[in-house]
Design a protein around this motif. Sequence first.
Motif, PDB file in Angstrom:
ATOM      1  N   THR A 146     -13.638  -8.500 -28.072  1.00  0.00           N
ATOM      2  CA  THR A 146     -12.506  -8.188 -28.946  1.00  0.00           C
ATOM      3  C   THR A 146     -12.943  -7.965 -30.394  1.00  0.00           C
ATOM      4  O   THR A 146     -12.296  -7.223 -31.121  1.00  0.00           O
ATOM      5  N   HIS A 147     -14.052  -8.589 -30.794  1.00  0.00           N
ATOM      6  CA  HIS A 147     -14.552  -8.381 -32.157  1.00  0.00           C
ATOM      7  C   HIS A 147     -15.027  -6.945 -32.333  1.00  0.00           C
ATOM      8  O   HIS A 147     -14.979  -6.411 -33.443  1.00  0.00           O
ATOM      9  N   GLN A 148     -15.469  -6.313 -31.262  1.00  0.00           N
ATOM     10  CA  GLN A 148     -15.888  -4.920 -31.334  1.00  0.00           C
ATOM     11  C   GLN A 148     -14.693  -3.980 -31.259  1.00  0.00           C
ATOM     12  O   GLN A 148     -14.680  -2.926 -31.885  1.00  0.00           O
ATOM     13  N   ILE A 149     -13.695  -4.358 -30.489  1.00  0.00           N
ATOM     14  CA  ILE A 149     -12.519  -3.506 -30.319  1.00  0.00           C
ATOM     15  C   ILE A 149     -11.606  -3.556 -31.539  1.00  0.00           C
ATOM     16  O   ILE A 149     -11.130  -2.527 -32.005  1.00  0.00           O
ATOM     17  N   PHE A 150     -11.375  -4.766 -32.051  1.00  0.00           N
ATOM     18  CA  PHE A 150     -10.419  -4.955 -33.146  1.00  0.00           C
ATOM     19  C   PHE A 150     -11.139  -5.424 -34.406  1.00  0.00           C
ATOM     20  O   PHE A 150     -10.766  -6.425 -34.999  1.00  0.00           O
ATOM     21  N   ARG A 151     -12.133  -4.716 -34.828  1.00  0.00           N
ATOM     22  CA  ARG A 151     -12.913  -5.094 -36.005  1.00  0.00           C
ATOM     23  C   ARG A 151     -12.011  -5.312 -37.211  1.00  0.00           C
ATOM     24  O   ARG A 151     -11.258  -4.433 -37.604  1.00  0.00           O
ATOM     25  N   GLY A 152     -12.098  -6.523 -37.755  1.00  0.00           N
ATOM     26  CA  GLY A 152     -11.336  -6.835 -38.947  1.00  0.00           C
ATOM     27  C   GLY A 152      -9.890  -7.216 -38.704  1.00  0.00           C
ATOM     28  O   GLY A 152      -9.216  -7.645 -39.611  1.00  0.00           O
ATOM     29  N   GLY A 153      -9.408  -7.060 -37.498  1.00  0.00           N
ATOM     30  CA  GLY A 153      -8.019  -7.402 -37.220  1.00  0.00           C
ATOM     31  C   GLY A 153      -7.888  -8.839 -36.734  1.00  0.00           C
ATOM     32  O   GLY A 153      -8.793  -9.387 -36.116  1.00  0.00           O
ATOM     33  N   SER A 154      -6.739  -9.437 -37.030  1.00  0.00           N
ATOM     34  CA  SER A 154      -6.546 -10.833 -36.633  1.00  0.00           C
ATOM     35  C   SER A 154      -6.286 -10.981 -35.138  1.00  0.00           C
ATOM     36  O   SER A 154      -6.472 -12.063 -34.589  1.00  0.00           O
ATOM     37  N   ILE A 155      -5.890  -9.907 -34.459  1.00  0.00           N
ATOM     38  CA  ILE A 155      -5.609  -9.994 -33.026  1.00  0.00           C
ATOM     39  C   ILE A 155      -6.868 -10.384 -32.246  1.00  0.00           C
ATOM     40  O   ILE A 155      -6.771 -11.022 -31.195  1.00  0.00           O
ATOM     41  N   ASN A 156      -8.039 -10.019 -32.755  1.00  0.00           N
ATOM     42  CA  ASN A 156      -9.265 -10.367 -32.023  1.00  0.00           C
ATOM     43  C   ASN A 156      -9.443 -11.879 -31.914  1.00  0.00           C
ATOM     44  O   ASN A 156      -9.966 -12.381 -30.931  1.00  0.00           O
ATOM     45  N   ARG A 157      -8.969 -12.613 -32.897  1.00  0.00           N
ATOM     46  CA  ARG A 157      -9.075 -14.069 -32.862  1.00  0.00           C
ATOM     47  C   ARG A 157      -8.129 -14.661 -31.809  1.00  0.00           C
ATOM     48  O   ARG A 157      -8.453 -15.620 -31.136  1.00  0.00           O
ATOM     49  N   ILE A 158      -6.963 -14.066 -31.692  1.00  0.00           N
ATOM     50  CA  ILE A 158      -5.997 -14.529 -30.690  1.00  0.00           C
ATOM     51  C   ILE A 158      -6.510 -14.248 -29.287  1.00  0.00           C
ATOM     52  O   ILE A 158      -6.553 -15.130 -28.423  1.00  0.00           O
ATOM     53  N   ILE A 159      -6.907 -13.014 -29.046  1.00  0.00           N
ATOM     54  CA  ILE A 159      -7.386 -12.639 -27.711  1.00  0.00           C
ATOM     55  C   ILE A 159      -8.685 -13.370 -27.396  1.00  0.00           C
ATOM     56  O   ILE A 159      -8.888 -13.840 -26.275  1.00  0.00           O
ATOM     57  N   GLY A 160      -9.567 -13.485 -28.373  1.00  0.00           N
ATOM     58  CA  GLY A 160     -10.834 -14.184 -28.155  1.00  0.00           C
ATOM     59  C   GLY A 160     -10.641 -15.649 -27.813  1.00  0.00           C
ATOM     60  O   GLY A 160     -11.276 -16.169 -26.891  1.00  0.00           O
ATOM     61  N   SER A 161      -9.733 -16.334 -28.514  1.00  0.00           N
ATOM     62  CA  SER A 161      -9.505 -17.758 -28.216  1.00  0.00           C
ATOM     63  C   SER A 161      -8.844 -17.930 -26.852  1.00  0.00           C
ATOM     64  O   SER A 161      -9.150 -18.873 -26.117  1.00  0.00           O
ATOM     65  N   ALA A 162      -7.957 -17.008 -26.479  1.00  0.00           N
ATOM     66  CA  ALA A 162      -7.343 -17.067 -25.143  1.00  0.00           C
ATOM     67  C   ALA A 162      -8.383 -16.813 -24.060  1.00  0.00           C
ATOM     68  O   ALA A 162      -8.379 -17.463 -23.010  1.00  0.00           O
ATOM     69  N   CYS A 163      -9.296 -15.898 -24.323  1.00  0.00           N
ATOM     70  CA  CYS A 163     -10.358 -15.585 -23.363  1.00  0.00           C
ATOM     71  C   CYS A 163     -11.250 -16.791 -23.123  1.00  0.00           C
ATOM     72  O   CYS A 163     -11.539 -17.155 -21.979  1.00  0.00           O
ATOM     73  N   VAL A 164     -11.682 -17.439 -24.198  1.00  0.00           N
ATOM     74  CA  VAL A 164     -12.544 -18.621 -24.065  1.00  0.00           C
ATOM     75  C   VAL A 164     -11.812 -19.716 -23.299  1.00  0.00           C
ATOM     76  O   VAL A 164     -12.374 -20.342 -22.396  1.00  0.00           O
ATOM     77  N   MET A 165     -10.531 -19.928 -23.613  1.00  0.00           N
ATOM     78  CA  MET A 165      -9.757 -20.958 -22.916  1.00  0.00           C
ATOM     79  C   MET A 165      -9.666 -20.643 -21.429  1.00  0.00           C
ATOM     80  O   MET A 165      -9.898 -21.503 -20.581  1.00  0.00           O
TER      81      MET A 165
END
Length: 184
Positions: A146-165
Amino acid sequence: MIASNTPLLILKSMFVGLTIGGAIIAATPQSNAQGSNSSFPPQPIDRHIVETCLDDIRQERENAPAPKAVRACIGKAAEACMDSTKDGYTTIGVMACNLRENGVWDERLNKGYQELRRSMDKEGKDWLKETQLRWIAYRDYDCSVTHQIFRGGSINRIIGSACVMEKTASRSIDIDVYLGMVGN
């Protein structure tokens, strides 16, 4: 395009994240090698929600729940956290709730891992350790997309944390299945 099997929690989180606008977190807490995050530790209510869900499924399935059925418990504590927290549906709120639930699954995973290790000989322990280290690397790498897809956007943090969980929870469930195979 979002796949039809995308968990509701991620979709809900994505919608909230996309509608917030401007709420960018300067420093995103990153998970450590064990997947836990001390900035947003699990709370007793988070543990209670996960354990109650797992117990309910065990009772429904006469103590032999299928892994697929148990996976229905993933996201329950995070969703309850978002619903009960004033800022639960802000970027930081969603991420914090995901990380709190991740902490519950990470505790379960570490406990199950240690129990499984105790049931193995040295060769098995070495294999399990290597497997777990490779799984952690896979989880972290896969969830960083998600950091590559949504560079600089806050959505990457949401999707990334859900993915790890979700990946940590699934791994915890897999370890429980292995424990069942060895009779623990």
